[in-house]
Motif scaffolding. Structure first.
Motif, mmCIF file in Angstrom:
data_model
loop_
_atom_site.group_PDB
_atom_site.id
_atom_site.type_symbol
_atom_site.label_atom_id
_atom_site.label_comp_id
_atom_site.label_asym_id
_atom_site.label_seq_id
_atom_site.Cartn_x
_atom_site.Cartn_y
_atom_site.Cartn_z
ATOM 1 N N VAL A 164 0.859 -1.179 0.000
ATOM 2 C CA VAL A 164 0.000 0.000 0.000
ATOM 3 C C VAL A 164 0.897 1.231 0.000
ATOM 4 C CG1 VAL A 164 -1.998 1.079 1.071
ATOM 5 C CG2 VAL A 164 -1.567 -1.362 1.429
ATOM 6 N N ILE A 165 0.852 2.006 -1.074
ATOM 7 C CA ILE A 165 1.695 3.199 -1.201
ATOM 8 C C ILE A 165 0.929 4.378 -0.628
ATOM 9 C CG2 ILE A 165 3.091 4.581 -2.758
ATOM 10 C CD1 ILE A 165 3.842 1.608 -2.686
ATOM 11 N N LEU A 166 1.486 4.989 0.422
ATOM 12 C CA LEU A 166 0.781 6.055 1.137
ATOM 13 C C LEU A 166 1.631 7.307 1.295
ATOM 14 C CD1 LEU A 166 -0.851 3.808 3.882
ATOM 15 C CD2 LEU A 166 -1.990 4.813 1.902
ATOM 16 N N GLY A 167 2.666 7.415 0.483
ATOM 17 C CA GLY A 167 3.526 8.587 0.558
ATOM 18 C C GLY A 167 4.480 8.611 -0.614
ATOM 19 N N PRO A 168 5.471 9.494 -0.576
ATOM 20 C CA PRO A 168 6.439 9.587 -1.671
ATOM 21 C C PRO A 168 7.499 8.506 -1.574
ATOM 22 C CG PRO A 168 6.952 11.217 0.010
ATOM 23 C CD PRO A 168 5.708 10.514 0.466
ATOM 24 N N CYS A 169 7.348 7.423 -2.314
ATOM 25 C CA CYS A 169 8.280 6.302 -2.261
ATOM 26 C C CYS A 169 9.140 6.287 -3.517
ATOM 27 C CB CYS A 169 7.525 4.985 -2.128
ATOM 28 S SG CYS A 169 6.548 4.859 -0.607
ATOM 29 N N ALA A 170 10.443 6.247 -3.334
ATOM 30 C CA ALA A 170 11.361 6.289 -4.476
ATOM 31 C C ALA A 170 12.482 5.281 -4.282
ATOM 32 C CB ALA A 170 11.945 7.695 -4.635
ATOM 33 N N GLY A 171 13.111 4.906 -5.396
ATOM 34 C CA GLY A 171 14.270 4.020 -5.339
ATOM 35 C C GLY A 171 13.939 2.677 -4.733
ATOM 36 N N GLY A 172 14.757 2.268 -3.760
ATOM 37 C CA GLY A 172 14.562 0.975 -3.114
ATOM 38 C C GLY A 172 13.207 0.819 -2.482
ATOM 39 N N ALA A 173 12.556 1.927 -2.119
ATOM 40 C CA ALA A 173 11.263 1.860 -1.458
ATOM 41 C C ALA A 173 10.159 1.355 -2.375
ATOM 42 C CB ALA A 173 10.877 3.239 -0.911
ATOM 43 N N VAL A 174 10.396 1.316 -3.696
ATOM 44 C CA VAL A 174 9.365 0.813 -4.612
ATOM 45 C C VAL A 174 9.778 -0.483 -5.294
ATOM 46 C CG1 VAL A 174 8.390 3.078 -5.054
ATOM 47 C CG2 VAL A 174 10.203 2.245 -6.526
ATOM 48 N N TYR A 175 10.991 -0.928 -5.105
ATOM 49 C CA TYR A 175 11.393 -2.210 -5.703
ATOM 50 C C TYR A 175 10.662 -3.369 -5.040
ATOM 51 C CZ TYR A 175 15.339 0.513 -7.540
ATOM 52 O OH TYR A 175 16.103 1.458 -8.155
ATOM 53 N N SER A 176 10.548 -3.322 -3.714
ATOM 54 C CA SER A 176 9.830 -4.389 -3.021
ATOM 55 C C SER A 176 8.360 -4.422 -3.407
ATOM 56 C CB SER A 176 9.986 -4.234 -1.503
ATOM 57 O OG SER A 176 9.187 -5.170 -0.814
ATOM 58 N N PRO A 177 7.638 -3.298 -3.419
ATOM 59 C CA PRO A 177 6.245 -3.348 -3.890
ATOM 60 C C PRO A 177 6.110 -3.938 -5.292
ATOM 61 C CG PRO A 177 6.635 -1.281 -2.778
ATOM 62 C CD PRO A 177 7.962 -1.976 -2.863
ATOM 63 N N GLY A 178 7.092 -3.664 -6.154
ATOM 64 C CA GLY A 178 7.037 -4.199 -7.503
ATOM 65 C C GLY A 178 7.119 -5.713 -7.552
ATOM 66 N N LEU A 179 7.594 -6.341 -6.469
ATOM 67 C CA LEU A 179 7.706 -7.792 -6.406
ATOM 68 C C LEU A 179 6.495 -8.443 -5.737
ATOM 69 C CD1 LEU A 179 11.456 -8.071 -5.278
ATOM 70 C CD2 LEU A 179 10.542 -8.615 -7.541
ATOM 71 N N THR A 180 5.574 -7.635 -5.233
ATOM 72 C CA THR A 180 4.446 -8.189 -4.496
ATOM 73 C C THR A 180 3.243 -8.403 -5.426
ATOM 74 O OG1 THR A 180 3.732 -5.963 -3.822
ATOM 75 C CG2 THR A 180 5.208 -7.157 -2.341
ATOM 76 N N ASP A 181 2.185 -8.997 -4.882
ATOM 77 C CA ASP A 181 1.043 -9.423 -5.697
ATOM 78 C C ASP A 181 0.122 -8.277 -6.082
ATOM 79 O OD1 ASP A 181 1.692 -12.268 -5.580
ATOM 80 O OD2 ASP A 181 1.137 -12.139 -3.469
ATOM 81 N N PHE A 182 -0.129 -7.377 -5.139
ATOM 82 C CA PHE A 182 -1.051 -6.267 -5.392
ATOM 83 C C PHE A 182 -0.459 -4.971 -4.857
ATOM 84 C CE2 PHE A 182 -3.844 -9.967 -5.268
ATOM 85 C CZ PHE A 182 -4.607 -9.789 -6.413
ATOM 86 N N ILE A 183 -0.666 -3.895 -5.606
ATOM 87 C CA ILE A 183 -0.229 -2.563 -5.196
ATOM 88 C C ILE A 183 -1.451 -1.659 -5.156
ATOM 89 C CG2 ILE A 183 1.134 -0.537 -5.822
ATOM 90 C CD1 ILE A 183 3.175 -2.392 -7.086
ATOM 91 N N LEU A 184 -1.639 -0.993 -4.021
ATOM 92 C CA LEU A 184 -2.732 -0.048 -3.856
ATOM 93 C C LEU A 184 -2.143 1.330 -3.570
ATOM 94 C CD1 LEU A 184 -3.505 -2.940 -2.251
ATOM 95 C CD2 LEU A 184 -5.731 -1.806 -2.184
#
Length: 341
Positions: A164-184
């Motif tokens: 669940v993205i709830l703020g300004p996430c950049a770099g390494g902070a978005v690589y893990s979400p990219g590997l997960t099943d669902f992104i909100l």
């Protein structure tokens, strides 16, 4: 020190840990239209069910004056809880503590929760609000990301992983979400990109806004990275609860059934009027889906992306099912490369 003094000290530490980065930073977080990590957890899990882990952990960095900036719990709140009575493991990055940046201790807390989720076979929910790697900790921060990514891949196909993205996430902070099943994502306050607008301008000369580069609308309609978006944080967290209700806890269990008031022999009035006899005429297949499934409830995934195909979750006789339907109202329901993703 007697027991009373020890209990008083414990109570003081719990109060301090609950304050995160302090009142001023909490106020700044609210002024940005965002909630704190603990407020988000309270909205997500059933009341009184959250059990926190490592609430008093602190980083051990002594470089760049970091020994003067230590907070109980560091930059993440992690633990377990219940959603509709079902156990989950979760972590929420705390932007009030050093911008939610990831260092050695933060990574260790996240990895512990990920290991527990995999061991117990429970869904993992990540509430992301982070500026990325904590550069003061150097290679230890980068190694922490490697540990998280490794666990993402180990858990893939075994337990549901929701980011669940709830703020300004950049770099390494978005690589893990990219590997997960669902992104909100929450509209207006959440952004995810590899590198920010300033770097893009410096390297390419192109000026782009945060929203254009990595906002919820861009990822929901153009890149397809975001599966679901909410108008605000509360709605986004409610979507997390709704999505979890359709998913099994792990790859060895069935999705949870829910009693339905719809009789199996109910008549579906109006279908002949909805679906035209002339095959050259289009119609909205989502209306057809809602009339067929239990109580008209349909959670559409990727609603704004590849609109010529409709996918999502619903229930039949109380049992969760997946829905895949061509959308005659868009491109006559024909498939393209985006729809097949």
């Amino acid at each position: 020190m007697g027991w009373n003094e020890r209990l008083d000290e414990l109570s003081t530490m719990r109060t301090e840990a609950a304050q995160g980065g302090g009142p001023a930073r909490i106020t700044a977080q609210h002024d940005r239209g965002k909630q704190t990590a603990r407020e988000r957890i309270a909205k997500l899990v059933d009341p009184g069910s959250f059990q926190e882990l490592d609430a008093f952990a602190q980083h051990r960095c002594h470089d760049f004056g970091m020994e003067q900036s230590r907070t109980l719990g560091d930059g993440v709140v992690a633990g377990s809880g219940l959603v509709d009575g079902r156990p989950i493991h979760l972590y929420a990055q705390d932007f009030t503590v050093l911008g939610g940046s990831l260092g050695e201790t933060v990574a260790a807390k996240i990895c512990k929760v990920m290991d527990l989720a995999l061991r117990h076979g429970t869904p993992l929910v990540a509430l992301n609000d982070s500026g990325g790697a904590r550069i003061q900790e150097g290679v230890l921060a980068l190694a922490g990301y490697a540990d998280i990514f490794y666990r993402n891949t180990r858990a893939s196909g075994v337990i549901p992983q929701l980011s669940v993205i709830l703020g300004p996430c950049a770099g390494g902070a978005v690589y893990s979400p990219g590997l997960t099943d669902f992104i909100l994502m929450a509209e207006g306050t959440s952004h995810m990109f590899i590198t920010g607008p300033e770097v893009i301008k410096t390297v390419t000369g192109e000026e782009v806004s945060f929203e254009e580069l990595g906002g919820a609308a861009a990822h929901a309609s153009k890149s397809g990275v975001a599966h679901l978006t909410g108008a605000d944080e509360d709605q986004t967290l409610e979507l997390v609860r709704s999505l979890l209700a359709y998913l099994p806890a792990n790859n060895l269990e069935d999705p949870p059934p829910r009693p339905t008031g719809d009789p199996a022999d109910r008549r579906l009035d109006g279908l002949p009027e909805l679906v035209p006899a002339d095959g050259n005429l289009g119609y909205d297949v989502r209306e057809l889906v809602r009339r067929v499934v239990d109580q008209g409830e349909f959670l559409e995934i990727h609603e704004q992306y590849a609109r010529n195909i409709v996918v999502g979750f619903a229930r039949h006789d109380g049992h969760p099912v997946g829905v895949v339907a061509n959308q005659p109202a868009v491109l006559a329901g024909g498939l393209d490369c985006y729809a097949t993703e």
